[in-house]
Design an enzyme around this catalytic site. Structure first.
Site, PDB file in Angstrom:
ATOM      1  N   ASP A  46      45.437  27.401   7.489  1.00 15.17           N
ATOM      2  CA  ASP A  46      45.065  28.038   6.225  1.00 15.17           C
ATOM      3  C   ASP A  46      43.831  28.926   6.376  1.00 15.17           C
ATOM      4  OD1 ASP A  46      47.118  26.520   5.202  1.00 15.17           O
ATOM      5  OD2 ASP A  46      45.845  25.201   4.000  1.00 15.17           O
ATOM      6  N   ASN A 105      61.523  18.693   9.993  1.00 12.04           N
ATOM      7  CA  ASN A 105      60.329  18.267   9.261  1.00 12.04           C
ATOM      8  C   ASN A 105      59.026  18.713   9.922  1.00 12.04           C
ATOM      9  OD1 ASN A 105      58.650  16.251   7.571  1.00 12.04           O
ATOM     10  ND2 ASN A 105      58.311  15.555   9.677  1.00 12.04           N
ATOM     11  N   TYR A 147      52.025  30.346   5.935  1.00 11.11           N
ATOM     12  CA  TYR A 147      52.792  29.134   5.590  1.00 11.11           C
ATOM     13  C   TYR A 147      53.797  29.423   4.468  1.00 11.11           C
ATOM     14  CZ  TYR A 147      53.249  24.087   4.400  1.00 11.11           C
ATOM     15  OH  TYR A 147      53.697  22.809   4.136  1.00 11.11           O
ATOM     16  N   GLY A 178      54.262  12.095  12.091  1.00 13.90           N
ATOM     17  CA  GLY A 178      53.386  12.569  11.023  1.00 13.90           C
ATOM     18  C   GLY A 178      53.630  11.777   9.742  1.00 13.90           C
TER      19      GLY A 178
HETATM   20  N1  CAA Z   1      42.896  28.894  -5.826  1.00 10.82           N
HETATM   21  C1  CAA Z   1      41.992  29.780  -6.259  1.00 10.82           C
HETATM   22  N2  CAA Z   1      40.854  30.034  -5.610  1.00 10.82           N
HETATM   23  C2  CAA Z   1      40.627  29.377  -4.478  1.00 10.82           C
HETATM   24  C3  CAA Z   1      41.517  28.445  -3.950  1.00 10.82           C
HETATM   25  C4  CAA Z   1      42.695  28.217  -4.686  1.00 10.82           C
HETATM   26  N3  CAA Z   1      43.624  27.323  -4.287  1.00 10.82           N
HETATM   27  N4  CAA Z   1      41.022  27.967  -2.803  1.00 10.82           N
HETATM   28  C5  CAA Z   1      39.848  28.567  -2.614  1.00 10.82           C
HETATM   29  N5  CAA Z   1      39.593  29.398  -3.632  1.00 10.82           N
HETATM   30  C6  CAA Z   1      38.412  30.231  -3.828  1.00 10.82           C
HETATM   31  C7  CAA Z   1      37.143  29.402  -3.705  1.00 10.82           C
HETATM   32  O1  CAA Z   1      36.872  28.730  -4.921  1.00 10.82           O
HETATM   33  C8  CAA Z   1      36.116  30.486  -3.388  1.00 10.82           C
HETATM   34  O2  CAA Z   1      35.795  31.168  -4.560  1.00 10.82           O
HETATM   35  P1  CAA Z   1      34.306  31.767  -4.768  1.00 10.82           P
HETATM   36  O3  CAA Z   1      34.090  32.741  -3.641  1.00 10.82           O
HETATM   37  O4  CAA Z   1      34.405  32.401  -6.098  1.00 10.82           O
HETATM   38  O5  CAA Z   1      33.414  30.576  -4.685  1.00 10.82           O
HETATM   39  C9  CAA Z   1      36.912  31.439  -2.493  1.00 10.82           C
HETATM   40  O6  CAA Z   1      38.289  31.181  -2.767  1.00 10.82           O
HETATM   41  C10 CAA Z   1      36.667  31.193  -1.017  1.00 10.82           C
HETATM   42  O7  CAA Z   1      36.873  29.798  -0.789  1.00 10.82           O
HETATM   43  P2  CAA Z   1      36.271  29.077   0.480  1.00 10.82           P
HETATM   44  O8  CAA Z   1      34.776  29.099   0.441  1.00 10.82           O
HETATM   45  O9  CAA Z   1      36.936  27.724   0.584  1.00 10.82           O
HETATM   46  O10 CAA Z   1      36.721  30.072   1.615  1.00 10.82           O
HETATM   47  P3  CAA Z   1      37.141  29.778   3.059  1.00 10.82           P
HETATM   48  O11 CAA Z   1      37.470  31.088   3.663  1.00 10.82           O
HETATM   49  O12 CAA Z   1      36.154  28.892   3.725  1.00 10.82           O
HETATM   50  O13 CAA Z   1      38.490  28.898   2.916  1.00 10.82           O
HETATM   51  C11 CAA Z   1      40.713  28.419   2.292  1.00 10.82           C
HETATM   52  C12 CAA Z   1      39.582  29.427   2.203  1.00 10.82           C
HETATM   53  C13 CAA Z   1      41.102  28.227   3.743  1.00 10.82           C
HETATM   54  C14 CAA Z   1      41.893  29.021   1.541  1.00 10.82           C
HETATM   55  C15 CAA Z   1      40.277  27.061   1.736  1.00 10.82           C
HETATM   56  O14 CAA Z   1      39.799  27.240   0.447  1.00 10.82           O
HETATM   57  C16 CAA Z   1      41.425  26.085   1.692  1.00 10.82           C
HETATM   58  O15 CAA Z   1      41.705  25.375   2.667  1.00 10.82           O
HETATM   59  N6  CAA Z   1      42.108  26.016   0.531  1.00 10.82           N
HETATM   60  C17 CAA Z   1      43.277  25.146   0.392  1.00 10.82           C
HETATM   61  C18 CAA Z   1      44.561  25.869   0.794  1.00 10.82           C
HETATM   62  C19 CAA Z   1      45.738  25.000   0.472  1.00 10.82           C
HETATM   63  O16 CAA Z   1      45.997  24.667  -0.667  1.00 10.82           O
HETATM   64  N7  CAA Z   1      46.450  24.577   1.506  1.00 10.82           N
HETATM   65  C20 CAA Z   1      47.541  23.652   1.318  1.00 10.82           C
HETATM   66  C21 CAA Z   1      47.510  22.701   2.487  1.00 10.82           C
HETATM   67  S1  CAA Z   1      48.627  21.343   2.241  1.00 10.82           S
HETATM   68  C22 CAA Z   1      50.113  21.985   2.506  1.00 10.82           C
HETATM   69  O17 CAA Z   1      50.284  23.100   2.885  1.00 10.82           O
HETATM   70  C23 CAA Z   1      51.263  21.082   2.227  1.00 10.82           C
HETATM   71  C24 CAA Z   1      52.151  21.701   1.252  1.00 10.82           C
HETATM   72  O18 CAA Z   1      53.150  22.266   1.645  1.00 10.82           O
HETATM   73  C25 CAA Z   1      51.913  21.503  -0.176  1.00 10.82           C
HETATM   74  P1  NAP Z   2      51.624  15.918   9.447  1.00 15.02           P
HETATM   75  O1  NAP Z   2      51.292  14.508   9.113  1.00 15.02           O
HETATM   76  O2  NAP Z   2      50.563  16.830   9.942  1.00 15.02           O
HETATM   77  O3  NAP Z   2      52.838  15.873  10.503  1.00 15.02           O
HETATM   78  C1  NAP Z   2      53.314  17.055  11.066  1.00 15.02           C
HETATM   79  C2  NAP Z   2      54.228  16.699  12.205  1.00 15.02           C
HETATM   80  O4  NAP Z   2      54.710  17.907  12.803  1.00 15.02           O
HETATM   81  C3  NAP Z   2      53.562  15.891  13.301  1.00 15.02           C
HETATM   82  O5  NAP Z   2      54.358  14.766  13.565  1.00 15.02           O
HETATM   83  C4  NAP Z   2      53.546  16.834  14.502  1.00 15.02           C
HETATM   84  O6  NAP Z   2      53.826  16.184  15.723  1.00 15.02           O
HETATM   85  C5  NAP Z   2      54.710  17.739  14.210  1.00 15.02           C
HETATM   86  N1  NAP Z   2      54.536  19.020  14.904  1.00 15.02           N
HETATM   87  C6  NAP Z   2      53.633  19.977  14.645  1.00 15.02           C
HETATM   88  N2  NAP Z   2      53.777  21.001  15.511  1.00 15.02           N
HETATM   89  C7  NAP Z   2      54.810  20.684  16.325  1.00 15.02           C
HETATM   90  C8  NAP Z   2      55.443  21.310  17.433  1.00 15.02           C
HETATM   91  N3  NAP Z   2      55.083  22.531  17.866  1.00 15.02           N
HETATM   92  N4  NAP Z   2      56.467  20.678  18.030  1.00 15.02           N
HETATM   93  C9  NAP Z   2      56.845  19.469  17.620  1.00 15.02           C
HETATM   94  N5  NAP Z   2      56.297  18.806  16.593  1.00 15.02           N
HETATM   95  C10 NAP Z   2      55.281  19.407  15.956  1.00 15.02           C
HETATM   96  O7  NAP Z   2      52.255  16.661   8.205  1.00 15.02           O
HETATM   97  P2  NAP Z   2      53.181  16.136   7.038  1.00 15.02           P
HETATM   98  O8  NAP Z   2      52.419  16.211   5.796  1.00 15.02           O
HETATM   99  O9  NAP Z   2      53.864  14.889   7.437  1.00 15.02           O
HETATM  100  O10 NAP Z   2      54.223  17.346   7.002  1.00 15.02           O
HETATM  101  C11 NAP Z   2      55.562  17.239   7.431  1.00 15.02           C
HETATM  102  C12 NAP Z   2      56.337  18.444   6.921  1.00 15.02           C
HETATM  103  O11 NAP Z   2      56.316  18.446   5.515  1.00 15.02           O
HETATM  104  C13 NAP Z   2      55.755  19.790   7.355  1.00 15.02           C
HETATM  105  O12 NAP Z   2      56.788  20.703   7.638  1.00 15.02           O
HETATM  106  C14 NAP Z   2      54.992  20.238   6.130  1.00 15.02           C
HETATM  107  O13 NAP Z   2      54.853  21.632   6.090  1.00 15.02           O
HETATM  108  C15 NAP Z   2      55.883  19.707   5.045  1.00 15.02           C
HETATM  109  N6  NAP Z   2      55.236  19.518   3.765  1.00 15.02           N
HETATM  110  C16 NAP Z   2      54.169  18.688   3.646  1.00 15.02           C
HETATM  111  C17 NAP Z   2      53.589  18.536   2.411  1.00 15.02           C
HETATM  112  C18 NAP Z   2      52.388  17.659   2.193  1.00 15.02           C
HETATM  113  O14 NAP Z   2      51.828  17.759   1.101  1.00 15.02           O
HETATM  114  N7  NAP Z   2      51.992  16.829   3.126  1.00 15.02           N
HETATM  115  C19 NAP Z   2      54.101  19.207   1.309  1.00 15.02           C
HETATM  116  C20 NAP Z   2      55.190  20.041   1.489  1.00 15.02           C
HETATM  117  C21 NAP Z   2      55.759  20.172   2.714  1.00 15.02           C
HETATM  118  P3  NAP Z   2      52.694  15.505  16.615  1.00 15.02           P
HETATM  119  O15 NAP Z   2      52.003  14.503  15.728  1.00 15.02           O
HETATM  120  O16 NAP Z   2      53.440  14.894  17.717  1.00 15.02           O
HETATM  121  O17 NAP Z   2      51.790  16.635  17.016  1.00 15.02           O
END
Ligand code: CAA
Ligand code: NAP
Length: 246
Positions: free
Chosen positions: A93, A87, A152, A12
């Site tokens: 989500d 990792n 998460y 990843g």
């Molecule tokens: N803060 C505040 N409001 C939010 C928001 C946020 N971060 N994300 C979405 N909303 C709001 C939208 O604006 C929307 O508001 P309105 O109804 O007023 O328009 C409402 O929530 C619903 O949003 P969606 O239409 O997007 O609803 P959905 O059900 O289709 O999806 C969701 C919801 C899955 C949470 C989507 O918004 C999403 O994927 N958000 C991002 C979540 C996120 O930050 N994930 C981190 C991934 S990376 C990671 O995890 C690595 C790491 O460790 C840092």
């Molecule tokens: P990524 O590119 O999606 O990589 C995730 C990795 O996890 C992949 O290599 C995947 O392996 C492996 N994996 C998932 N499920 C598994 C399972 N059941 N068994 C074995 N391996 C598995 O994500 P990334 O951004 O590099 O994230 C790495 C770590 O950092 C995660 O723990 C994530 O939560 C954390 N993190 C990421 C961010 C960010 O912003 N990207 C921020 C904070 C923390 P395969 O490819 O072989 O499936």
């Protein structure tokens, strides 16, 4: 003999950067890939073309038996694990209203149970040899919570509870246990966020105004794994562009 560093999920975005950094520092780097991963051979050969000779083993980190079997194979074929970087991780989500038990379980099992599953088979060996490093990759969202991430955020917060408790138990045995909590890093996990949400809700919360780079996190992992970091244990180190300060 080179120390053995095992990085789960090395194919990843973050894992690859960690593998490269550790290899550059002279570790024998071993990684895992999920059993369904079909690009492992291609990844290994592309890394080899860049001068990195990694070993990789299939492992479902969510399954204890798979983790145990993987560690046994690594120990027999390469040697005992000196540095473990937990990792591998996933996101599923969705708002709590939409979250079902399947998506809750998938994230807890892959992101939190995995820490037990991978650490259990290596920890006794580390304490017996009097040296070891365990680095758990958590998240800013385990520290502050995140919209759409009850599963998460719970798993990532749980990782640090594990870190603190185990750090106490192994502190006198030359083994350190630490958590890194990255903010948003430009990997496919973050690119899966809807662009509109990323641009309007997330980037504006990052004082540096940009995503982090995997190499920036890899440098911190390398430090925690080093001999220099021997007095650092039970810590949760934030690396998030100023998004969350505590
Ligand atoms: N803060 C505040 N409001 C939010 C928001 C946020 N971060 N994300 C979405 N909303 C709001 C939208 O604006 C929307 O508001 P309105 O109804 O007023 O328009 C409402 O929530 C619903 O949003 P969606 O239409 O997007 O609803 P959905 O059900 O289709 O999806 C969701 C919801 C899955 C949470 C989507 O918004 C999403 O994927 N958000 C991002 C979540 C996120 O930050 N994930 C981190 C991934 S990376 C990671 O995890 C690595 C790491 O460790 C840092
Ligand atoms: P990524 O590119 O999606 O990589 C995730 C990795 O996890 C992949 O290599 C995947 O392996 C492996 N994996 C998932 N499920 C598994 C399972 N059941 N068994 C074995 N391996 C598995 O994500 P990334 O951004 O590099 O994230 C790495 C770590 O950092 C995660 O723990 C994530 O939560 C954390 N993190 C990421 C961010 C960010 O912003 N990207 C921020 C904070 C923390 P395969 O490819 O072989 O499936």
């Amino acid at each position: 003999m080179a120390r053995v560093a095992l990085v789960t999920g090395g194919m990843g975005g973050l894992g690859e950067a960690i593998c490269i950094k550790m290899a550059a520092l002279g570790y024998q780097v071993v990684t895992t890939y999920s059993p369904g991963n079909t690009r492992a051979a291609e990844w290994l050969s592309s890394m080899e073309q860049h001068g990195f000779k990694f070993r990789a083993y299939p492992c479902d980190v969510a399954e204890f038996a798979s983790a145990q079997e993987c560690i046994d194979t690594i120990t027999n074929e390469i040697g005992p694990v000196d540095v473990l970087v937990n990792n591998a991780g996933i996101t599923r989500d969705m708002t709590f209203k939409k979250m079902d038990k399947t998506n809750w379980d998938a994230v807890i099992r892959t992101n939190l149970d995995s820490v037990f599953n991978m650490t259990k088979p290596v920890c006794d060996g580390m304490t017996e040899r009097g040296w070891g490093r365990i680095v758990n990759i958590s998240s800013v969202n385990g520290q502050k919570g995140a919209f759409g991430q009850t599963n998460y955020s719970a798993a990532k917060a749980g990782m640090h509870g594990f870190t603190k408790a185990l750090a106490l138990e192994v502190a006198r045995k030359g083994v350190t246990v630490n958590t890194i909590s990255p903010g948003y890093i430009g990997t496919k996990m973050v690119m899966a966020i809807p662009t509109e949400v990323l641009e309007s809700k997330i980037i504006p919360q990052i004082p540096m105004g940009r995503l982090g780079k995997p190499e920036e996190v890899a440098g911190l992992v390398a430090y925690l794994a080093s001999d220099e970091a021997a007095f650092l244990t039970g810590a949760n180190i934030a690396i998030n562009g100023g998004q969350h300060m505590y």
